[in-house]
Design a protein around this motif. Sequence first.
Motif, PDB file in Angstrom:
ATOM      1  N   THR A  97       0.782  -1.304   0.080  1.00 31.74           N
ATOM      2  CA  THR A  97      -0.026  -0.213   0.030  1.00 31.74           C
ATOM      3  C   THR A  97       0.934   1.369   0.071  1.00 31.74           C
ATOM      4  O   THR A  97       0.688   2.078  -0.584  1.00 31.74           O
ATOM      5  N   ASP A 120      -7.148  -4.379  -2.247  1.00 30.95           N
ATOM      6  CA  ASP A 120      -7.008  -5.098  -1.022  1.00 30.95           C
ATOM      7  C   ASP A 120      -8.405  -4.932  -0.127  1.00 30.95           C
ATOM      8  O   ASP A 120      -8.650  -4.278   0.879  1.00 30.95           O
ATOM      9  N   ARG A 123      -9.303  -6.266   3.962  1.00 26.44           N
ATOM     10  CA  ARG A 123      -9.264  -5.800   5.207  1.00 26.44           C
ATOM     11  C   ARG A 123      -9.506  -4.465   4.984  1.00 26.44           C
ATOM     12  O   ARG A 123      -9.173  -3.586   4.267  1.00 26.44           O
ATOM     13  N   ALA A 126      -7.170  -1.756   4.935  1.00 24.16           N
ATOM     14  CA  ALA A 126      -6.274  -1.534   3.894  1.00 24.16           C
ATOM     15  C   ALA A 126      -6.826  -0.387   2.904  1.00 24.16           C
ATOM     16  O   ALA A 126      -6.308   0.176   2.472  1.00 24.16           O
ATOM     17  N   GLN A 129      -6.577   2.943   4.304  1.00 25.70           N
ATOM     18  CA  GLN A 129      -4.991   3.582   4.154  1.00 25.70           C
ATOM     19  C   GLN A 129      -4.763   3.986   2.957  1.00 25.70           C
ATOM     20  O   GLN A 129      -4.062   5.198   2.780  1.00 25.70           O
ATOM     21  N   ASP A 172      -3.728  -1.826  -5.771  1.00 24.13           N
ATOM     22  CA  ASP A 172      -3.035  -2.312  -4.587  1.00 24.13           C
ATOM     23  C   ASP A 172      -3.619  -3.641  -4.239  1.00 24.13           C
ATOM     24  O   ASP A 172      -4.982  -3.486  -4.027  1.00 24.13           O
TER      25      ASP A 172
HETATM   26 MG   LIG Z   1      -1.910  -3.135   2.201  1.00 24.89          MG
END
Ligand SMILES: [Mg+2]
Length: 283
Positions: A97, A120, A123, A126, A129, A172
């Motif tokens: 990431t 992703d 999660r 993620a 993020q 990602d």
């Molecule tokens: Mg990640």
Amino acid sequence: MAGWLKGILGRITGAHESVDWEEVEAALWQSDLGAPTATAILESLRAKGLALHSENVLQAAREEAAKYLPEKGTDLSPSPNGPVVILMVGVNGTGKTTSSAKLATLLKSRGQSVLLCAADTFRAAAVEQLKSWGDRLGIEVVSSEYGADPAALCHDALAKAKRLKSDFLICDTAGRLHTKSNLMQELAKVKRSLGKIDPSAPHEVFLVADTTTGSNAVVQAKEFHAATPLTGVILTKLDGSGKGGVAVAISRETGIAPRFVGTGEQAGDLALFDRASFLERML
Ligand SMILES: [Mg+2]
Ligand SMILES: Nc1nc2c(ncn2[C@@H]2O[C@H](COP(=O)(O)OP(=O)(O)O)[C@@H](O)[C@H]2O)c(=O)[nH]1
């Protein structure tokens, strides 16, 4: 961490005294270069009839490692045929990431347009993020809710990148799923769904390898390469205790070369791989 191997050898002996074969072997093993490379270094010294002192060992190690590394990592450039699609793969926590954000920063700084895709979806954190990186960098992030199908999301992101005429799309991906075979199947599915829009996509599949985890990265490279052929490696955490020798081992065992190196947690901490400075630091 400059001159990691040199430091070890220096502790074993001074530059010109001869050193113990087993100690040199142990030092080479610790450098993450991998057994075949360590063996080749020792064999080349034997073949040349050179004494086993630290300068000779270092020289042989540099020569052997250099055989497997490009002088410079192959850079990214935009294509006239539409968005260049980059898939970031690797196990959890290696820096996918962060590296996606760093790569986007680098490309944007060159005046190129980038779209990020938060694939992703395994999660929730993620997705957040990457979105938070996108906010800070002023780069749009295509995302969906937790648990969404990453293949469908990447497909939509590429459709959007085409519409927006973006130069690059960086996807990602997840590093962990319920099982390893699930993860590999998912990546293959992402690749197929991108291919429905552009048969040549993804154009780059970068393995993000954490250099602080040593030779584990070689096993990871083989597994990911089998599922989605890799086009390069991003070596992360070279600012930490990572020795980087694993880049040589990966290249030797899979033929996949390093492209970029990560040296910190900030958006600007990414550079094109450079063999001379890499070897200087590692050896
Ligand atoms: Mg990640
Ligand atoms: N020191 C350092 N930390 C890094 C680097 N790349 C990533 N990280 C950190 O490693 C951790 C995991 O990174 P992340 O991008 O979330 O990994 P992912 O699970 O592969 O997506 C985070 O705390 C990052 O800030 C790097 O090059 N140097």
